[in-house]
Design a protein around this motif. Structure first.
Motif, PDB file in Angstrom:
ATOM      1  N   LEU A 121      -1.735  11.444   6.089  1.00  0.00           N
ATOM      2  CA  LEU A 121      -1.578  10.302   6.222  1.00  0.00           C
ATOM      3  C   LEU A 121      -0.855   9.654   7.899  1.00  0.00           C
ATOM      4  O   LEU A 121      -1.109   8.639   8.262  1.00  0.00           O
ATOM      5  CB  LEU A 121      -0.744   9.555   5.344  1.00  0.00           C
ATOM      6  N   PHE A 122      -0.116  10.584   8.161  1.00  0.00           N
ATOM      7  CA  PHE A 122       0.504  10.514   9.216  1.00  0.00           C
ATOM      8  C   PHE A 122      -0.008  10.637  10.632  1.00  0.00           C
ATOM      9  O   PHE A 122       0.185   9.943  11.637  1.00  0.00           O
ATOM     10  CB  PHE A 122       1.696  11.313   9.198  1.00  0.00           C
TER      11      PHE A 122
ATOM     12  N   LEU B 152       2.297   1.926  -3.424  1.00  0.00           N
ATOM     13  CA  LEU B 152       0.995   2.432  -4.188  1.00  0.00           C
ATOM     14  C   LEU B 152       0.901   3.972  -4.031  1.00  0.00           C
ATOM     15  O   LEU B 152       0.821   4.800  -4.888  1.00  0.00           O
ATOM     16  CB  LEU B 152       0.039   1.795  -4.188  1.00  0.00           C
ATOM     17  N   PHE B 153       0.771   4.014  -2.935  1.00  0.00           N
ATOM     18  CA  PHE B 153       0.811   5.693  -2.454  1.00  0.00           C
ATOM     19  C   PHE B 153       1.940   6.569  -2.958  1.00  0.00           C
ATOM     20  O   PHE B 153       1.888   7.624  -3.512  1.00  0.00           O
ATOM     21  CB  PHE B 153       0.432   5.830  -0.954  1.00  0.00           C
TER      22      PHE B 153
ATOM     23  N   GLN C  56       0.899  13.744   2.977  1.00  0.00           N
ATOM     24  CA  GLN C  56       1.456  13.130   3.699  1.00  0.00           C
ATOM     25  C   GLN C  56       1.310  13.276   5.228  1.00  0.00           C
ATOM     26  O   GLN C  56       1.251  12.360   6.148  1.00  0.00           O
ATOM     27  CB  GLN C  56       3.005  13.098   3.628  1.00  0.00           C
TER      28      GLN C  56
ATOM     29  N   PHE D  96       3.379   6.449   8.628  1.00  0.00           N
ATOM     30  CA  PHE D  96       4.448   6.185   9.162  1.00  0.00           C
ATOM     31  C   PHE D  96       5.561   6.156   8.188  1.00  0.00           C
ATOM     32  O   PHE D  96       6.348   6.911   7.920  1.00  0.00           O
ATOM     33  CB  PHE D  96       4.679   5.131  10.274  1.00  0.00           C
TER      34      PHE D  96
ATOM     35  N   VAL E 258       1.168   2.853   7.582  1.00  0.00           N
ATOM     36  CA  VAL E 258       1.482   3.221   6.143  1.00  0.00           C
ATOM     37  C   VAL E 258       1.754   4.649   6.173  1.00  0.00           C
ATOM     38  O   VAL E 258       2.567   5.287   5.429  1.00  0.00           O
ATOM     39  CB  VAL E 258      -0.020   3.142   5.206  1.00  0.00           C
TER      40      VAL E 258
ATOM     41  N   ILE F 141       0.992  -1.213   0.177  1.00  0.00           N
ATOM     42  CA  ILE F 141       0.103   0.100  -0.128  1.00  0.00           C
ATOM     43  C   ILE F 141       0.907   1.215  -0.151  1.00  0.00           C
ATOM     44  O   ILE F 141       0.681   2.248  -0.771  1.00  0.00           O
ATOM     45  CB  ILE F 141      -0.903  -0.074   1.390  1.00  0.00           C
TER      46      ILE F 141
ATOM     47  N   ILE G 190       6.245   8.664   4.619  1.00  0.00           N
ATOM     48  CA  ILE G 190       7.134   9.758   4.669  1.00  0.00           C
ATOM     49  C   ILE G 190       8.556   9.450   4.292  1.00  0.00           C
ATOM     50  O   ILE G 190       9.148  10.143   3.262  1.00  0.00           O
ATOM     51  CB  ILE G 190       7.395  10.335   5.997  1.00  0.00           C
TER      52      ILE G 190
ATOM     53  N   VAL H 101      -1.918  -1.614  10.219  1.00  0.00           N
ATOM     54  CA  VAL H 101      -1.694  -1.261   8.673  1.00  0.00           C
ATOM     55  C   VAL H 101      -1.999   0.261   8.428  1.00  0.00           C
ATOM     56  O   VAL H 101      -1.418   1.089   8.111  1.00  0.00           O
ATOM     57  CB  VAL H 101      -2.506  -1.983   7.707  1.00  0.00           C
ATOM     58  N   TRP H 102      -3.406   0.921   9.009  1.00  0.00           N
ATOM     59  CA  TRP H 102      -3.972   2.075   8.815  1.00  0.00           C
ATOM     60  C   TRP H 102      -2.769   3.109   9.552  1.00  0.00           C
ATOM     61  O   TRP H 102      -2.578   4.023   8.664  1.00  0.00           O
ATOM     62  CB  TRP H 102      -5.073   2.378   9.190  1.00  0.00           C
TER      63      TRP H 102
ATOM     64  N   PRO I 145      -2.574   9.582  12.194  1.00  0.00           N
ATOM     65  CA  PRO I 145      -2.855   8.421  13.202  1.00  0.00           C
ATOM     66  C   PRO I 145      -1.730   7.869  14.131  1.00  0.00           C
ATOM     67  O   PRO I 145      -1.760   7.631  15.262  1.00  0.00           O
ATOM     68  CB  PRO I 145      -2.987   7.172  12.459  1.00  0.00           C
ATOM     69  N   ASN I 146      -0.521   8.469  13.732  1.00  0.00           N
ATOM     70  CA  ASN I 146       0.847   7.886  14.547  1.00  0.00           C
ATOM     71  C   ASN I 146       1.139   8.988  15.921  1.00  0.00           C
ATOM     72  O   ASN I 146       1.721   8.838  16.448  1.00  0.00           O
ATOM     73  CB  ASN I 146       1.930   8.081  13.630  1.00  0.00           C
TER      74      ASN I 146
END
Lengths: 279, 434, 320
Positions: free
Chosen positions: C126-127, C105-106, C123, C189, C187, C102, C192, C183-184, C129-130
């Motif tokens: 996406l980050f 792909l991103f 980015q 993390f 990814v 994933i 970057i 995973v969510w 959740p971390n």
């Protein structure tokens, strides 16, 4: 923008990405919206908008709860730990990655394995150790622990960064008669600056979320960190069935992190990109 | 000049000494109490008030730490480092499974003899024996003095049952009849979530209590030969459980295979299920979600014909204080225990926390009236999970719970359940005694 | 004698004794204090844990009984423990494949964005959740996956995809549910690192491919990915380590608040270890036994990391 058949993979993946991001955003929106609902409303209509946008939940959570204190504690401990970690990691990362000395690969290897050491393995002996110097349940003790446990990963990261910096400048400095320390401070550091900043942000974020060490070593409210606070909030509110309040509490804790992160993120990504981009 | 400053100096010194010595005299007694409650919880409020009153009345200091539910876990490292903590509280199960098993709890028998401050009775006089007698060991030692009393029952909405013309069932057959009526009205009979172990263990152990009687499960768990499970009554237990499952009489709510707390209670309180088996904390947790047209009613786990267990028996789940073995201030701590059992605090407890109190003569909160009646009429009580979770935690986690899952999912029937309990127990003990 | 090597990067060359002396002081000052801290606070405790694992001990009192390797013996036949070991491997294996695919792909689409702002923004999101407490996320995820009124099933229903609705937290799917959470998060993390690595490839390398009319996809797969090998391998090692260490997300997942412990199907060794040592509801309280698990965990991580590094990491940097 012309539609090209050859670009189908890109369109599909972009779609996937949009869904992914949409999901992320939606989830947080839902959390925020739910935090305005009463408990019954939350379970009745997951999708429905709350009848009133009352701040009851928030008021209830804020009055019963020392959020500000936890935030302050976290800021202090995490900031200081991060700075300490960087100060300690950079020189050794430099030594290990650039100055090959006998035993350096052994030392690097042990740090890398150190990344894999779970805290559960060591925290009982650690607890006894820390209590012997009377630093349990104190921000100082927690800072020490946070610093030490972050060392392996940070050293590993910085080693990677230092390795991408060409030695030509160093050689030039050496020929000019600079000492190792001078060469490090005047040349290496500025060049690795973006890497160090990125590493710093990584560490900061990780420590901010950290909760196991805080759980074991901190036992009084006045020294609790924000993640500990969140955990106790969740257990507390579950027992009174106050799910609306729970959501409000979670939002209150998460929002600052997100805002804070958004401000730093630019720098973070820029730093990483620049650091690695310097071919 | 010289003389004056000398005089001044000596006066200051004397005053200083006086103050110093007076503070040393004032340094009063204290004890340390780590509590399972968190700041802001109703229970904490009542305790805090009592603590203040205690400090005032006896001129002492109480160092309290509102540690939260994981208090027993949090205490562990502290014992190891030699820190002095005098008293804590938790459920009987957790205290016995943790502190008593670990050998660090002090006996509380003497507290029963202590007189309750400001009253004319002893602690033993005012406590309902059912609240702690299940916790008296064979040698007579008791390690808990309860101040909160919980039991578990089948909850239902009186309004709903009224509308449908159902009466609270007593026997298993009546229970099945009730389920039929509920199903006819498109309501799942029993709310349930198998993924939450608290619920998962309820039915198996209750069935065992009814069919085989108290301590049967506990004894069977510790029998490495597995012979205890050869008793044919275990098959009957398994059958009952199988009937709950979707392969049996399908009494459990839709989606129970994947339901996790708080879903079951929410579903029940919103009218999607008719009954819900749970502890007496449920009214507090669900009051807000229940809405106005809801009245809490309770009946006990059904009884069976030709069964060896006491049909009136109910579960006892006390929460109480436990003083630690090496506590430096044990006496003062125990004094507080007696202090807290005064009637006024018991009444406050009921009012503020909506839980029952083990103090005799104090009424239970309205929602728990049915439960209290069941308790009053019970001839005996049994521990949660028959004490298996506390006494044999690993067996509980690796044999009891998984098999409970299998039979409640309908994957195995009554006969297979009994057989597997036997073989898995044997296997378990073989591995342990390696 | 200092070695001149080109292995894994460029290093300084030493020609004479003066250099050696000059750097020696720096090396000593930079390494000794840090290594000492590290040894005292992280390595020595491991030895202590190893020591404890040779006993039978609940952890409450100083009451310890020396039983040598019996704990390890017991581990071999402990079905719950073995299940968690298996889970840990599953997390590593499936996790790395799914996350890496994933993320790649991103990376493909993100590197092709013209606008830097967009790149950064995506980015960043996406980050996110971390940055959030694991406890909160696990709780939220539990809500989303709730069978009756969770977001996922609700959404599927609204889209008319009723048949896809499942009991996500039931035994069959719960591992996948936990994995999806991980995973969510991760990814975001790794993206970057991946984007940074992909971006640093000089455009000149794509020229000839572009002239030939290759699609961006082809360019990505044939040029970008091979040149990212380093980063991909690093992420694999990191994920292996992370997945063994992950605690917060799984501890609370499917646990249903403070009512019960996390289901065995979801636990990795770390979580199981903690629950054995301390127990939440089920007071297992076997500190020494848990210590032996901790040692096994350590050994497994070390072996896996070693194997992966040897097998995959060739150690050469591709020069360009």
């Amino acid at each position: 923008m012309k539609f090209k058949i050859s670009e189908i993979p890109k369109y599909l993946i972009n779609l996937f990405l949009i869904l992914w991001i949409g999901f992320t955003v939606f989830m947080f929106l839902w959390l925020i919206i739910s935090s305005f609902k009463s408990t019954r409303e939350i379970y009745m209509g997951v999708w429905a908008l709350p009848k009133t946008f009352g701040f009851d939940n928030y008021i209830r959570v804020l009055t019963d709860f020392g959020l500000l204190r936890f935030m302050l504690n976290s800021v202090i401990v995490v900031t200081i730990s991060t700075l300490l970690v960087l100060v300690l990691s950079a020189p050794i990362a430099y030594s290990l990655s650039k100055l090959r000395f006998p035993g350096s690969s052994f030392v690097s290897m042990s740090f890398i394995i150190g990344i894999g050491i779970p805290i559960q393995t060591i925290f009982i002996p650690l607890y006894i150790m820390i209590s012997k110097i009377s630093l349990t349940d104190s921000l100082v003790g927690l800072t020490i622990l946070y610093t030490v446990t972050s060392l392996p990963f940070t050293i590993y990261l910085l080693m990677g960064f230092f390795k991408t910096i060409p030695s030509t400048l160093e050689d030039a400095a050496r020929i000019d008669g600079a000492t190792a320390t001078q060469s490090f401070i005047r040349i290496m550091l500025p060049m690795a600056r973006s890497g160090i900043i990125s590493a710093g942000i990584f560490v900061f974020v990780m420590l901010w979320k950290e909760f196991l060490l805080a759980l074991v070593f901190i036992s009084t409210e006045s020294y609790s960190t924000i993640s500990l606070g969140l955990y106790s909030l969740i257990t507390k509110l579950t027992y009174t069935g106050d799910w609306g309040g729970l959501f409000a509490g979670v939002v209150l804790v998460i929002l600052p992190s997100i805002i804070f992160y958004s401000i730093l993120a630019r720098k973070f990504i820029a730093g990483l990109t620049v650091g690695i981009g310097k071919g | 000049m010289f003389k004056k400053s000398n005089l001044l100096l000596s006066i200051t010194l004397m005053v200083g000494l006086l103050l110093l010595s007076s503070t040393m005299v004032m340094a009063n007694e204290s004890f340390t109490y780590w509590s399972m409650w968190e700041k802001g919880e109703p229970q904490q409020k009542v305790l805090e008030q009592a603590i203040k009153d205690f400090e005032e009345q006896f001129d002492v200091t109480v160092n309290v730490n509102w540690a939260g539910r994981d208090v027993v876990t949090a205490l562990k490292p502290r014992f190891l480092s030699g820190e002095n903590i005098d008293m804590t509280d938790q459920s009987g199960e957790e205290l016995y499974g943790g502190l008593v098993a670990g050998g660090v709890a002090a006996t509380m028998n003497d507290v029963l003899e202590m007189s309750v401050p400001n009253e004319d009775a002893t602690v033993g006089d005012v406590l309902i024996p059912e609240s702690y007698d299940a916790y008296v060991r064979e040698d007579g030692s008791l390690y808990i003095i309860p101040y909160n009393f919980i039991t578990s029952v089948f909850w239902y909405d009186k309004v709903l049952f009224n509308d449908l013309g159902i009466e609270a069932p007593e026997t298993w057959d009546e229970f099945l009849e009730m389920s039929e009526i509920l199903k006819d009205n498109n309501i799942d009979p029993v709310a349930f979530g198998i993924q939450t172990d608290v619920y998962r263990g309820y039915f198996p152990y209750h069935a065992a209590e009814r069919i085989l009687g108290k301590n049967a499960l506990n004894n069977a768990a510790s029998d490495p030969t597995g012979e205890a499970f050869e008793d044919p009554r275990w098959e009957r237990v398994g059958d009952i459980l199988y009937q709950f499952s979707k392969e049996g009489k399908d009494l459990l709510m839709q989606g129970y295979e994947s339901s996790v707390y708080p879903a079951p209670q929410m579903d029940w309180v919103m009218g999607m299920a008719g009954t819900f088996y749970c502890g007496t904390w449920i009214p507090v947790e669900t009051r807000e979600a229940a809405g106005e047209n809801f009245e809490y009613g309770a009946f006990k786990f059904p009884t069976f014909e030709d069964a060896d267990g006491d049909p009136t028996a109910v579960e006892t789940y006390p929460i109480g204080f436990s003083v630690l073995k090496d506590a430096e201030n044990a006496d003062l701590a125990k004094k507080f225990v007696a202090f807290f059992l005064q009637e006024k605090y018991a009444k406050q407890w009921v009012e503020v926390t909506k839980n029952m109190t083990p103090r005799a003569g104090v009424e239970a909160p309205a929602e728990l009236a049915d439960a209290k009646k069941l308790l009053d009429n019970a001839n005996s009580t049994f521990r949660l999970y028959d004490g298996v979770q506390a006494d044999q935690p690993e067996w509980y986690a690796s044999v009891f719970l998984p098999l409970a899952s299998e039979v409640l999912l309908g994957e195995i029937n009554g006969e297979e359940y009994a057989e597997k309990m036997r073989t898995e127990t044997i296997k378990f003990w073989e591995n342990k005694n390696n | 004698m200092f070695i001149k090597t080109k292995k894994g990067g460029q290093s300084v060359r030493y020609n004479n004794k003066i250099d050696r002396k000059r750097y020696k002081k720096f090396i000593l000052v930079s390494t000794i204090p840090v290594v000492s801290f590290y040894v005292i606070f992280m390595i020595y405790p491991i030895l202590q844990t190893l020591y404890y694992s040779l006993f039978r001990w609940s952890g409450f009192s100083r009451d310890m009984e020396f039983i040598l390797l019996r704990n390890y013996n017991e581990l071999m036949t402990d079905s719950m423990f073995l299940q968690t070991v298996w889970n840990s491997f599953k997390y590593v294996f499936f996790g790395s494949i799914i996350i890496i695919v994933i993320t790649l792909l991103f990376t493909y689409v993100i590197t092709n964005y013209k606008s830097k702002k967009l790149k950064d923004l995506v980015q960043m999101i996406l980050f996110v959740p971390n940055t959030i407490s694991p406890v909160a996320l696990a709780l939220l995820w539990g809500f989303i996956l709730n069978t009756r009124w969770g977001l996922l099933n609700g959404l599927l229903g609204k889209l008319g995809l009723d048949f896809l609705q499942r009991g996500w937290l039931g035994d069959q799917y719960i591992f996948g549910a936990a994995l999806s959470l991980l995973v969510w998060i991760h990814v975001g993390f790794f993206i970057i690192m991946y984007v940074a690595a992909a971006d640093r490839i000089p455009p000149s390398l794509y020229e000839s491919a572009q002239l030939d009319g290759a699609t961006t996809w082809k360019q990505f797969t044939k040029i970008t990915v091979p040149l990212m090998k380093d980063v991909i391998e690093t992420s694999m090692v990191l994920w292996t380590i992370f997945s063994f260490k992950i605690f917060g997300y799984l501890y609370v997942f499917g646990a249903g608040g403070a009512g019960s412990d996390a289901p065995v199907a979801v636990r990795n060794i770390s979580v199981h270890l903690f629950l054995t040592a301390f127990g939440k509801r089920t007071p297992i309280n076997r500190l020494a036994y848990a210590s032996s698990m901790a040692i096994v965990l350590l050994i497994l991580v070390a072996i896996l990391v070693y194997v992966i590094r040897k097998l995959i990491m060739s150690g050469e940097t591709i020069e360009y």
